[in-house]
Write a protein that holds these residues in place. Structure first.
Motif, PDB file in Angstrom:
ATOM      1  N   ASP A  28     -21.371  24.583 -32.287  1.00 51.38           N
ATOM      2  CA  ASP A  28     -20.148  24.317 -33.006  1.00 51.38           C
ATOM      3  C   ASP A  28     -19.513  25.822 -32.883  1.00 51.38           C
ATOM      4  O   ASP A  28     -18.148  25.964 -33.009  1.00 51.38           O
ATOM      5  CB  ASP A  28     -20.450  24.209 -34.529  1.00 51.38           C
ATOM      6  CG  ASP A  28     -19.091  24.092 -35.531  1.00 51.38           C
ATOM      7  OD1 ASP A  28     -18.322  24.009 -35.258  1.00 51.38           O
ATOM      8  OD2 ASP A  28     -19.295  24.410 -36.696  1.00 51.38           O
ATOM      9  N   ASP A  90     -16.555  30.027 -37.313  1.00 54.65           N
ATOM     10  CA  ASP A  90     -17.873  29.178 -37.813  1.00 54.65           C
ATOM     11  C   ASP A  90     -18.663  30.295 -38.557  1.00 54.65           C
ATOM     12  O   ASP A  90     -20.035  30.207 -38.306  1.00 54.65           O
ATOM     13  CB  ASP A  90     -18.459  28.856 -36.666  1.00 54.65           C
ATOM     14  CG  ASP A  90     -19.628  27.774 -37.064  1.00 54.65           C
ATOM     15  OD1 ASP A  90     -19.534  27.059 -37.986  1.00 54.65           O
ATOM     16  OD2 ASP A  90     -20.890  27.986 -36.271  1.00 54.65           O
ATOM     17  N   HIS A 116     -16.296  26.578 -42.130  1.00 52.25           N
ATOM     18  CA  HIS A 116     -16.688  25.590 -43.208  1.00 52.25           C
ATOM     19  C   HIS A 116     -17.863  25.886 -44.150  1.00 52.25           C
ATOM     20  O   HIS A 116     -18.572  24.836 -44.550  1.00 52.25           O
ATOM     21  CB  HIS A 116     -16.777  24.208 -42.296  1.00 52.25           C
ATOM     22  CG  HIS A 116     -18.150  23.879 -41.527  1.00 52.25           C
ATOM     23  ND1 HIS A 116     -19.120  23.237 -41.639  1.00 52.25           N
ATOM     24  CD2 HIS A 116     -18.594  25.284 -40.334  1.00 52.25           C
ATOM     25  CE1 HIS A 116     -20.002  23.700 -40.730  1.00 52.25           C
ATOM     26  NE2 HIS A 116     -19.768  24.671 -39.884  1.00 52.25           N
ATOM     27  N   HIS A 117     -18.318  27.066 -44.278  1.00 54.09           N
ATOM     28  CA  HIS A 117     -19.641  27.406 -45.118  1.00 54.09           C
ATOM     29  C   HIS A 117     -19.094  27.575 -46.482  1.00 54.09           C
ATOM     30  O   HIS A 117     -18.127  27.801 -46.671  1.00 54.09           O
ATOM     31  CB  HIS A 117     -20.343  28.660 -44.253  1.00 54.09           C
ATOM     32  CG  HIS A 117     -20.795  28.248 -43.028  1.00 54.09           C
ATOM     33  ND1 HIS A 117     -20.239  28.616 -41.937  1.00 54.09           N
ATOM     34  CD2 HIS A 117     -22.152  27.582 -42.756  1.00 54.09           C
ATOM     35  CE1 HIS A 117     -20.858  28.423 -40.966  1.00 54.09           C
ATOM     36  NE2 HIS A 117     -21.932  27.632 -41.469  1.00 54.09           N
ATOM     37  N   THR A 136     -17.000  23.250 -38.021  1.00 52.92           N
ATOM     38  CA  THR A 136     -15.649  24.259 -37.586  1.00 52.92           C
ATOM     39  C   THR A 136     -15.045  23.608 -36.815  1.00 52.92           C
ATOM     40  O   THR A 136     -13.631  23.556 -36.623  1.00 52.92           O
ATOM     41  CB  THR A 136     -16.060  25.793 -37.214  1.00 52.92           C
ATOM     42  OG1 THR A 136     -16.718  26.164 -38.100  1.00 52.92           O
ATOM     43  CG2 THR A 136     -14.661  26.519 -37.073  1.00 52.92           C
ATOM     44  N   ASP A 167     -23.353  20.026 -35.532  1.00 53.90           N
ATOM     45  CA  ASP A 167     -23.458  20.362 -36.822  1.00 53.90           C
ATOM     46  C   ASP A 167     -23.754  19.058 -37.579  1.00 53.90           C
ATOM     47  O   ASP A 167     -24.091  19.229 -39.067  1.00 53.90           O
ATOM     48  CB  ASP A 167     -22.117  21.034 -37.212  1.00 53.90           C
ATOM     49  CG  ASP A 167     -22.344  22.608 -37.154  1.00 53.90           C
ATOM     50  OD1 ASP A 167     -23.183  23.076 -36.458  1.00 53.90           O
ATOM     51  OD2 ASP A 167     -21.648  23.057 -37.868  1.00 53.90           O
TER      52      ASP A 167
HETATM   53 MN    MN Z   1     -20.859  25.411 -37.941  1.00 50.20          MN
END
Ligand code: MN
Ligand code: 5GP
Length: 329
Positions: A28, A90, A116-117, A136, A167
């Motif tokens: 990712d 990411d 995207h965390h 991501t 992911d």
């Molecule tokens: Mn990721």
């Protein structure tokens, strides 16, 4: 809702970009960097991709133009103040750039983060993030589709597919929604062959990796009153003896969680400096909070932490005890 028009404006208003991602990158991380690079390349922008880590051998195939460089402070320092925009992909905590962190933070150039965390640190001027995204790479997909900054093509579709495949744990984790399958279907229409991507990512392992997996499995223990915590330990010495590397451990932690009754899976990895812990859970157990207690983070069911100045053996029982508290959360 991510402000994609603003991201588009930033790209259009600037000419040179430095992309980076987190330590020990996965597909990712690399797929998002290369997909983003391919967009910028099509728009005739100048692009540098500089990472703390070298690219793991099973992911190198994604770096189609051999653009990725490993960070060398002497060589790259000045770039951080000459490019127009720094792009973090990411990851959302600056310490995940390790050796590159200072150069990135000290730069006065425009900084953006695409990620995207959970629980972002504010270390960039703009954050283009959504925790509903499975990868991501899916954000990059959405960016292309929403703004039509470029047309999706085989090149970008391939990177995005590899990112999403990785992911979502090959389309099985929680965020593998009908929408993800529809996106995947569209990516296949651009010529992506799932078996080809999977084979390159996961079925061309070095022999040393498979032996390392054997050693990790051999080390597995169950912990807690109801044996709901599974953990494995990989020692530095084992890496040396087998000629294996840290990135070979990707996905191993899932075995800790694959035992009947286990709800938290852990993998302890002894590193040259300190150690790393991977955390996985089932259901609503928030291992990102557990990881955060040790300076890490990630997603609710998948997180990690790196402890640089500490000895693994001093921490194992502390982390196991803490993990047990989370079984009821
Ligand atoms: Mn990721
Ligand atoms: P893994 O265990 O596969 O390395 O990482 C699982 C998840 O946790 C990934 O989403 C990753 O971004 C996050 N993660 C791993 N290590 C760290 C870390 O040291 N700090 C933070 N904040 N997140 C991490």
């Amino acid at each position: 809702m991510i402000d994609f028009p603003n991201l588009k404006r930033i790209i259009e208003d600037n000419n040179s970009f430095l992309l980076t991602t987190h330590v020990n990158p996965d597909a990712d991380a690399i797929g998002s960097e290369i997909a983003f690079y391919l967009i910028l390349k099509e728009l005739n922008k100048e692009v540098f991709i500089i990472n703390h880590s070298s690219t793991p051998y099973n992911i190198e195939f994604l770096d189609v133009d051999k653009k990725i460089e490993r960070f060398d402070e002497a060589k790259h320092r000045s770039l951080f103040d000459t490019v127009d925009v720094l792009v973090a992909l990411d990851f959302n905590r600056s310490d995940r750039m390790v050796r590159m962190q200072n150069s990135f933070l000290n730069s006065h150039k425009l900084k953006i983060c695409i990620d995207h965390h959970q629980d972002p640190e504010k270390f960039t001027d703009f954050l283009f993030a959504g925790t509903d995204y499975c990868a991501t790479g899916q954000i990059i997909y959405d960016f292309i589709k929403t703004t039509e900054i470029v047309k999706l093509n085989f090149g970008t579709a391939y990177q995005i597919y590899a990112a999403i495949m990785t992911d979502t744990g090959s389309f099985r984790f929680e965020r593998t929604t009908p929408e993800i399958h529809r996106i995947a279907a569209e990516l296949l229409e651009y010529g992506v062959v799932p078996g080809d991507v999977f084979d390159k990512l996961y079925d061309q392992s070095k022999f040393s990796k498979i032996k390392l997996m054997g050693s990790a499995l051999e080390s597995m223990q169950l912990y807690g009153k109801q044996k709901q915590i599974g953990y494995m330990i990989i020692r530095r010495e084992t890496f040396k003896n087998l000629g294996a590397v840290e990135s070979d451990t990707e996905n191993f932690v899932n075995f800790s969680l694959s035992v009947e009754g286990v709800r938290i899976g852990l993998l302890f990895i002894e590193l040259k400096e300190g150690f790393k812990v991977s955390f996985r859970s089932k259901g609503t157990i928030p291992v990102n909070k557990l990881a955060a207690e040790f300076g890490g983070g990630g997603h609710i069911n998948a997180s990690g932490a790196r402890i640089f100045n500490g000895k693994l053996d001093d921490y194992i029982s502390i982390i196991l005890t803490k993990a047990e508290e989370y079984l009821d959360k």
